[in-house]
Scaffold this motif. Structure first.
Motif, PDB file in Angstrom:
ATOM      1  N   TRP A 229       0.825  -1.215   0.000  1.00  0.00           N
ATOM      2  CA  TRP A 229       0.000   0.000   0.000  1.00  0.00           C
ATOM      3  C   TRP A 229       0.853   1.256   0.000  1.00  0.00           C
ATOM      4  O   TRP A 229       0.541   2.234  -0.683  1.00  0.00           O
ATOM      5  N   HIS A 230       1.924   1.258   0.766  1.00  0.00           N
ATOM      6  CA  HIS A 230       2.802   2.428   0.800  1.00  0.00           C
ATOM      7  C   HIS A 230       3.320   2.717  -0.613  1.00  0.00           C
ATOM      8  O   HIS A 230       3.308   3.871  -1.066  1.00  0.00           O
ATOM      9  N   SER A 231       3.745   1.683  -1.325  1.00  0.00           N
ATOM     10  CA  SER A 231       4.256   1.844  -2.695  1.00  0.00           C
ATOM     11  C   SER A 231       3.157   2.343  -3.632  1.00  0.00           C
ATOM     12  O   SER A 231       3.354   3.295  -4.398  1.00  0.00           O
ATOM     13  N   HIS A 232       1.990   1.710  -3.580  1.00  0.00           N
ATOM     14  CA  HIS A 232       0.891   2.119  -4.457  1.00  0.00           C
ATOM     15  C   HIS A 232       0.449   3.558  -4.163  1.00  0.00           C
ATOM     16  O   HIS A 232       0.184   4.331  -5.091  1.00  0.00           O
ATOM     17  N   LEU A 233       0.364   3.927  -2.898  1.00  0.00           N
ATOM     18  CA  LEU A 233      -0.052   5.289  -2.555  1.00  0.00           C
ATOM     19  C   LEU A 233       0.987   6.327  -2.976  1.00  0.00           C
ATOM     20  O   LEU A 233       0.629   7.447  -3.348  1.00  0.00           O
ATOM     21  N   SER A 234       2.261   5.968  -2.935  1.00  0.00           N
ATOM     22  CA  SER A 234       3.300   6.878  -3.438  1.00  0.00           C
ATOM     23  C   SER A 234       3.121   7.112  -4.938  1.00  0.00           C
ATOM     24  O   SER A 234       3.266   8.242  -5.423  1.00  0.00           O
ATOM     25  N   ILE A 235       2.802   6.054  -5.664  1.00  0.00           N
ATOM     26  CA  ILE A 235       2.573   6.180  -7.103  1.00  0.00           C
ATOM     27  C   ILE A 235       1.327   7.028  -7.356  1.00  0.00           C
ATOM     28  O   ILE A 235       1.327   7.900  -8.238  1.00  0.00           O
ATOM     29  N   LEU A 236       0.258   6.830  -6.582  1.00  0.00           N
ATOM     30  CA  LEU A 236      -0.944   7.651  -6.714  1.00  0.00           C
ATOM     31  C   LEU A 236      -0.620   9.132  -6.500  1.00  0.00           C
ATOM     32  O   LEU A 236      -1.033   9.982  -7.290  1.00  0.00           O
ATOM     33  N   ALA A 237       0.124   9.445  -5.444  1.00  0.00           N
ATOM     34  CA  ALA A 237       0.483  10.839  -5.167  1.00  0.00           C
ATOM     35  C   ALA A 237       1.277  11.431  -6.324  1.00  0.00           C
ATOM     36  O   ALA A 237       1.039  12.582  -6.732  1.00  0.00           O
ATOM     37  N   ASP A 238       2.206  10.658  -6.880  1.00  0.00           N
ATOM     38  CA  ASP A 238       2.977  11.142  -8.035  1.00  0.00           C
ATOM     39  C   ASP A 238       2.064  11.383  -9.229  1.00  0.00           C
ATOM     40  O   ASP A 238       2.160  12.417  -9.890  1.00  0.00           O
ATOM     41  N   LYS A 239       1.182  10.451  -9.520  1.00  0.00           N
ATOM     42  CA  LYS A 239       0.266  10.603 -10.670  1.00  0.00           C
ATOM     43  C   LYS A 239      -0.605  11.846 -10.507  1.00  0.00           C
ATOM     44  O   LYS A 239      -0.765  12.631 -11.441  1.00  0.00           O
ATOM     45  N   LEU A 240      -1.186  12.027  -9.320  1.00  0.00           N
ATOM     46  CA  LEU A 240      -2.055  13.180  -9.082  1.00  0.00           C
ATOM     47  C   LEU A 240      -1.288  14.497  -9.119  1.00  0.00           C
ATOM     48  O   LEU A 240      -1.867  15.546  -9.399  1.00  0.00           O
ATOM     49  N   SER A 241       0.006  14.450  -8.849  1.00  0.00           N
ATOM     50  CA  SER A 241       0.846  15.655  -8.845  1.00  0.00           C
ATOM     51  C   SER A 241       1.542  15.895 -10.178  1.00  0.00           C
ATOM     52  O   SER A 241       2.308  16.842 -10.317  1.00  0.00           O
ATOM     53  N   GLY A 242       1.314  15.016 -11.153  1.00  0.00           N
ATOM     54  CA  GLY A 242       1.919  15.176 -12.472  1.00  0.00           C
ATOM     55  C   GLY A 242       3.373  14.767 -12.546  1.00  0.00           C
ATOM     56  O   GLY A 242       4.085  15.155 -13.472  1.00  0.00           O
TER      57      GLY A 242
END
Length: 185
Positions: free
Chosen positions: A154-167
């Protein structure tokens, strides 16, 4: 590296999951809004597939759906899949059920359940200034090994989500997971 060095405060990544009770881990992230955009990344297959797993879901409690995971494809940054995960190179599809669906604030789903009882994942969203507070709680995990895998995952997936949402371009899932797994264990 010793266990003490692995968990020294300067080596603990931001956004660590917190064990809130036995078998339950919780993550919090402040993500760029608006809330409807973050909700879409939780519920729409194409958007969710960019950070977690694709799969159409009918928007109501009680419905079953599948998630197709392709962790190697979550970033253009490619590294070889760790050997113990080679069986997932072509991806893996898992079965889930929506237990709560309250747009755009709450989504709860079953998780796992192959040979064991399924656990549950709850996503809660709340507006916070121009951002959105995401609280992810994964409960009913059966053992320490599951807590380690789920925590690092989850930590890895949420880091990727934050990056995607931040461009931003996220690093490889496997790079993140490889760094986080020893910390969570």
């Amino acid at each position: 590296m010793t266990a003490a060095e692995q968990t020294a405060p300067e080596t603990i990544p931001d956004g660590m999951g917190t064990i809130v009770e036995p078998g339950t881990i919780r993550f919090e992230r402040l993500l760029p809004g608006p809330i409807e955009r973050v909700w879409a990344y939780l519920t729409e297959s194409e958007k969710r597939g960019q950070w977690l797993a694709s799969g159409e879901m009918e928007p109501r409690a009680g419905t079953a759906f599948s998630l197709h995971f392709d962790n190697s494809g979550l970033s253009p940054v490619r590294i070889p899949t760790p050997e113990r995960f080679h069986r997932y190179d072509a991806g893996i599809t898992t079965a889930h059920q929506i237990t709560r669906f309250e747009p755009p604030r709450l989504l709860a789903i079953t998780w796992g359940g192959g040979t064991e009882e399924p656990s549950e994942v709850t996503f809660e969203l709340a507006e916070e200034g121009e951002g959105v507070r995401l609280i992810l709680t994964h409960s009913r995990l059966p053992d320490a090994r599951s807590m380690t895998n789920v925590g690092a995952g989850w930590h890895s997936h949420l880091s990727i989500l934050a990056d995607k949402l931040s461009g931003r371009t996220p690093p490889s899932f496997w790079t993140l997971f490889g760094k986080l797994e020893p910390v969570y264990s």
